[in-house]
Design an enzyme around this catalytic site. Sequence first.
Site, PDB file in Angstrom:
ATOM      1  N   ASN A 156     -24.166  28.553   4.760  1.00  0.00           N
ATOM      2  CA  ASN A 156     -25.341  27.922   5.202  1.00  0.00           C
ATOM      3  C   ASN A 156     -26.515  28.274   4.498  1.00  0.00           C
ATOM      4  O   ASN A 156     -26.872  29.493   4.286  1.00  0.00           O
ATOM      5  CB  ASN A 156     -25.289  28.787   6.425  1.00  0.00           C
ATOM      6  CG  ASN A 156     -26.629  28.447   7.654  1.00  0.00           C
ATOM      7  OD1 ASN A 156     -27.296  27.602   7.022  1.00  0.00           O
ATOM      8  ND2 ASN A 156     -27.001  29.162   8.732  1.00  0.00           N
ATOM      9  N   TRP A 157     -27.160  27.353   3.880  1.00  0.00           N
ATOM     10  CA  TRP A 157     -28.104  27.763   2.858  1.00  0.00           C
ATOM     11  C   TRP A 157     -29.510  27.992   3.673  1.00  0.00           C
ATOM     12  O   TRP A 157     -30.538  28.368   3.234  1.00  0.00           O
ATOM     13  CB  TRP A 157     -28.432  26.574   2.021  1.00  0.00           C
ATOM     14  CG  TRP A 157     -27.620  26.488   0.763  1.00  0.00           C
ATOM     15  CD1 TRP A 157     -26.271  27.155   1.032  1.00  0.00           C
ATOM     16  CD2 TRP A 157     -27.921  25.885  -0.595  1.00  0.00           C
ATOM     17  NE1 TRP A 157     -25.770  26.892  -0.259  1.00  0.00           N
ATOM     18  CE2 TRP A 157     -26.537  26.244  -1.120  1.00  0.00           C
ATOM     19  CE3 TRP A 157     -28.732  25.392  -1.072  1.00  0.00           C
ATOM     20  CZ2 TRP A 157     -26.381  25.782  -2.471  1.00  0.00           C
ATOM     21  CZ3 TRP A 157     -28.540  24.890  -2.409  1.00  0.00           C
ATOM     22  CH2 TRP A 157     -27.108  25.015  -3.087  1.00  0.00           C
ATOM     23  N   LYS A 158     -29.575  27.568   4.696  1.00  0.00           N
ATOM     24  CA  LYS A 158     -30.679  27.740   5.808  1.00  0.00           C
ATOM     25  C   LYS A 158     -31.881  27.074   5.062  1.00  0.00           C
ATOM     26  O   LYS A 158     -31.800  26.129   4.626  1.00  0.00           O
ATOM     27  CB  LYS A 158     -30.970  29.428   5.997  1.00  0.00           C
ATOM     28  CG  LYS A 158     -29.683  29.799   6.707  1.00  0.00           C
ATOM     29  CD  LYS A 158     -29.899  31.436   6.902  1.00  0.00           C
ATOM     30  CE  LYS A 158     -28.897  32.364   7.675  1.00  0.00           C
ATOM     31  NZ  LYS A 158     -29.070  33.621   8.062  1.00  0.00           N
ATOM     32  N   HIS A 187     -26.644  28.016  16.090  1.00  0.00           N
ATOM     33  CA  HIS A 187     -26.911  29.401  15.031  1.00  0.00           C
ATOM     34  C   HIS A 187     -27.738  30.172  15.693  1.00  0.00           C
ATOM     35  O   HIS A 187     -28.777  29.686  16.626  1.00  0.00           O
ATOM     36  CB  HIS A 187     -27.419  28.990  13.540  1.00  0.00           C
ATOM     37  CG  HIS A 187     -27.330  30.208  12.801  1.00  0.00           C
ATOM     38  ND1 HIS A 187     -28.246  31.054  12.690  1.00  0.00           N
ATOM     39  CD2 HIS A 187     -26.461  30.670  11.848  1.00  0.00           C
ATOM     40  CE1 HIS A 187     -28.054  31.910  11.842  1.00  0.00           C
ATOM     41  NE2 HIS A 187     -26.940  31.535  11.092  1.00  0.00           N
ATOM     42  N   GLU A 220     -30.190  31.688  14.904  1.00  0.00           N
ATOM     43  CA  GLU A 220     -31.688  31.479  14.500  1.00  0.00           C
ATOM     44  C   GLU A 220     -32.200  30.338  15.470  1.00  0.00           C
ATOM     45  O   GLU A 220     -33.473  30.381  15.769  1.00  0.00           O
ATOM     46  CB  GLU A 220     -31.790  31.419  13.046  1.00  0.00           C
ATOM     47  CG  GLU A 220     -31.504  32.635  12.372  1.00  0.00           C
ATOM     48  CD  GLU A 220     -31.150  32.563  10.887  1.00  0.00           C
ATOM     49  OE1 GLU A 220     -30.811  33.624  10.089  1.00  0.00           O
ATOM     50  OE2 GLU A 220     -31.389  31.380  10.387  1.00  0.00           O
ATOM     51  N   GLU A 271     -20.796  35.187  14.973  1.00  0.00           N
ATOM     52  CA  GLU A 271     -21.835  35.738  14.069  1.00  0.00           C
ATOM     53  C   GLU A 271     -22.456  36.975  14.954  1.00  0.00           C
ATOM     54  O   GLU A 271     -23.269  36.480  15.780  1.00  0.00           O
ATOM     55  CB  GLU A 271     -22.636  34.993  13.385  1.00  0.00           C
ATOM     56  CG  GLU A 271     -22.072  34.155  12.492  1.00  0.00           C
ATOM     57  CD  GLU A 271     -23.085  33.256  11.546  1.00  0.00           C
ATOM     58  OE1 GLU A 271     -23.123  33.303  10.482  1.00  0.00           O
ATOM     59  OE2 GLU A 271     -24.185  32.580  12.028  1.00  0.00           O
ATOM     60  N   GLY A 285     -28.041  38.792   8.022  1.00  0.00           N
ATOM     61  CA  GLY A 285     -28.757  39.292   7.003  1.00  0.00           C
ATOM     62  C   GLY A 285     -29.137  40.393   6.948  1.00  0.00           C
ATOM     63  O   GLY A 285     -30.541  41.139   6.128  1.00  0.00           O
ATOM     64  N   SER A 344     -23.432  38.822   7.101  1.00  0.00           N
ATOM     65  CA  SER A 344     -23.656  39.602   5.851  1.00  0.00           C
ATOM     66  C   SER A 344     -21.990  39.473   5.215  1.00  0.00           C
ATOM     67  O   SER A 344     -21.671  40.684   4.675  1.00  0.00           O
ATOM     68  CB  SER A 344     -24.087  41.040   6.291  1.00  0.00           C
ATOM     69  OG  SER A 344     -25.390  41.042   6.673  1.00  0.00           O
TER      70      SER A 344
END
Length: 251
Positions: free
Chosen positions: A12-14, A98, A100, A168, A174, A213
Amino acid sequence: MASAPRPLIAGNWKMNGLQRSAAELSRIIAEAREVAARADLMVCPPATLIASFAALARGTPILIGGQDCHAEAAGAFTGDVSAEMLKDAGASAVIVGHSERRTLHKETDAQVRAKALAARRAGLVAIVCIGETEEERDGGQTIAVVRRQLDGSLPDGAGTDTLVIAYEPVWAIGSGRTPTAKDVAEVHGFIRQRLGARYGAAGQGMRILYGGSVKPSNAAELLRVENVDGALVGGASLKADDFLAIARACR
């Protein structure tokens, strides 16, 4: 005893990556055939790169995915991207729910479920993310939160070819922190139980990814845990060497 699902390592490159980032994808592709013997590999770049990445990856073992989609196929939704648009650009999957998105955009379980249904409608695999916050974990609510998110976010009638789950823990994303292998085994075991109860044999074969992570230094330990069928990788997926090293850690 049924064989374990084939592992999936998804990056996942975000909100990272420009056209020059194709060089990193090319490095992944260069070693993909050797690594693909161990696992399926997927890169989920920002929407601006999906079409060019899909063209670059065509004919290789690398799959391209999106990071989010709107529940509707088309309409007056400025700035949004539909599942059909992702499919048309060359994606084969899309991440939905996700943490976020749930936190920053206040997405509910019902909205995540609608997006998962949209993915199926468009012919994409939905990678549905679930996971507890640090406050919920410290309050002993991990299993209750995971149960609620599974029940509310997953669509009925899903199969191994339409649905992937990604656990997650929000507090690990992160942060450099990861739960213990025992903690991961407990949650993934619970997820497998719920999937089996809801979807029967299909639920036993659905892939459950771990995210939060994941990096080369801890990938082997995490990927050895029972019911961990791969990883949803964040920051480490931006570097070809790290992403490939994680994939090589698959059994």
